[in-house]
Design a protein around this motif. Sequence first.
Motif, mmCIF file in Angstrom:
data_model
loop_
_atom_site.group_PDB
_atom_site.id
_atom_site.type_symbol
_atom_site.label_atom_id
_atom_site.label_comp_id
_atom_site.label_asym_id
_atom_site.label_seq_id
_atom_site.Cartn_x
_atom_site.Cartn_y
_atom_site.Cartn_z
ATOM 1 N N GLY A 265 0.815 -1.213 0.000
ATOM 2 C CA GLY A 265 0.000 0.000 0.000
ATOM 3 C C GLY A 265 0.845 1.258 0.000
ATOM 4 N N GLU A 266 0.284 2.340 -0.538
ATOM 5 C CA GLU A 266 0.972 3.632 -0.558
ATOM 6 C C GLU A 266 1.271 4.096 0.856
ATOM 7 O OE1 GLU A 266 2.132 5.842 -2.961
ATOM 8 O OE2 GLU A 266 1.850 4.104 -4.256
ATOM 9 N N GLU B 276 11.020 -5.691 -2.378
ATOM 10 C CA GLU B 276 11.618 -4.442 -1.908
ATOM 11 C C GLU B 276 10.935 -4.075 -0.603
ATOM 12 O OE1 GLU B 276 12.083 -0.658 -4.461
ATOM 13 O OE2 GLU B 276 10.463 -0.218 -3.024
ATOM 14 N N ILE B 277 11.726 -3.933 0.453
ATOM 15 C CA ILE B 277 11.172 -3.580 1.765
ATOM 16 C C ILE B 277 11.740 -2.231 2.181
ATOM 17 C CG2 ILE B 277 10.866 -4.267 4.174
ATOM 18 C CD1 ILE B 277 11.356 -7.168 3.335
ATOM 19 N N THR B 278 10.840 -1.352 2.599
ATOM 20 C CA THR B 278 11.236 -0.056 3.135
ATOM 21 C C THR B 278 10.917 -0.053 4.624
ATOM 22 O OG1 THR B 278 10.641 0.999 1.038
ATOM 23 C CG2 THR B 278 10.892 2.451 2.952
ATOM 24 N N VAL B 279 11.898 0.279 5.451
ATOM 25 C CA VAL B 279 11.694 0.389 6.895
ATOM 26 C C VAL B 279 12.291 1.709 7.356
ATOM 27 C CG1 VAL B 279 12.118 -0.615 9.177
ATOM 28 C CG2 VAL B 279 11.833 -2.125 7.195
ATOM 29 N N HIS C 235 6.704 1.009 7.532
ATOM 30 C CA HIS C 235 7.267 0.008 6.628
ATOM 31 C C HIS C 235 6.313 -0.334 5.484
ATOM 32 C CE1 HIS C 235 5.239 -2.115 9.960
ATOM 33 N NE2 HIS C 235 4.959 -3.083 9.091
ATOM 34 N N ARG C 236 6.897 -0.880 4.419
ATOM 35 C CA ARG C 236 6.150 -1.175 3.204
ATOM 36 C C ARG C 236 6.843 -2.306 2.445
ATOM 37 N NH1 ARG C 236 5.543 3.344 -1.610
ATOM 38 N NH2 ARG C 236 4.071 2.223 -2.914
ATOM 39 N N PHE C 237 6.058 -3.159 1.797
ATOM 40 C CA PHE C 237 6.573 -4.270 0.991
ATOM 41 C C PHE C 237 6.104 -4.084 -0.450
ATOM 42 C CE2 PHE C 237 6.485 -5.692 5.286
ATOM 43 C CZ PHE C 237 7.438 -6.681 5.421
#
Length: 194
Positions: A119-120, A139-142, A163-165
């Motif tokens: 999700g955005e 791609e993982i953002t933490v 966080h986002r996947f």
Amino acid sequence: MDAGFDVGARLRQLRLERGLSQRELAKRAKVTNSSISLIEQNSVSPSVSSLKKILDALPVSISAFFAGDEPNHPSPFYKASELTEIGDGQLSWRLVAARRPDRRMSILHERYPPGSDSGEDMLEHDGEEGGVVISGRIEITVNGEVEELSAGDAYYFDSRLPHRFRNTGDEECVIVSANTPPTFSDGGEELHHG
């Protein structure tokens, strides 16, 4: 609906467990008293939408209604078909032991099709989570840090960090993950198929 499933008895059981009269449940669900009575007697078979209205007033998810309660001594083993889907229709997040009483962690079998995204809006919730990529790339953002992981790579972080996947590749990504405390539960606000 499953002909072998006793809708009336199950509804009555859930209503009584919550200490509600037929009249009180009818009022909360905005249906007639006779509707609840006829359903409990199996004199009428409710439509999915009217059953959902009644279950929302309890509140109980449709999946939990048909799954029934986990036995007092649940089996330690779960077949693939027994995992509870809590994904959003694009992502598949299948929860292990969804109805196990006093569950203290969530274990998920996650599938991200190519181009899918958690999700955005960044996710944030209490606890910790970790996982291992089984196949594909993710791609993982933490908390502003971005990393692309592939099969065999793993992650572990404080879930309160945003966080986002995202699957930016062209093949499905499969992850097995765990989080504690159990953020995902079977009922209430979860997203559900069927």
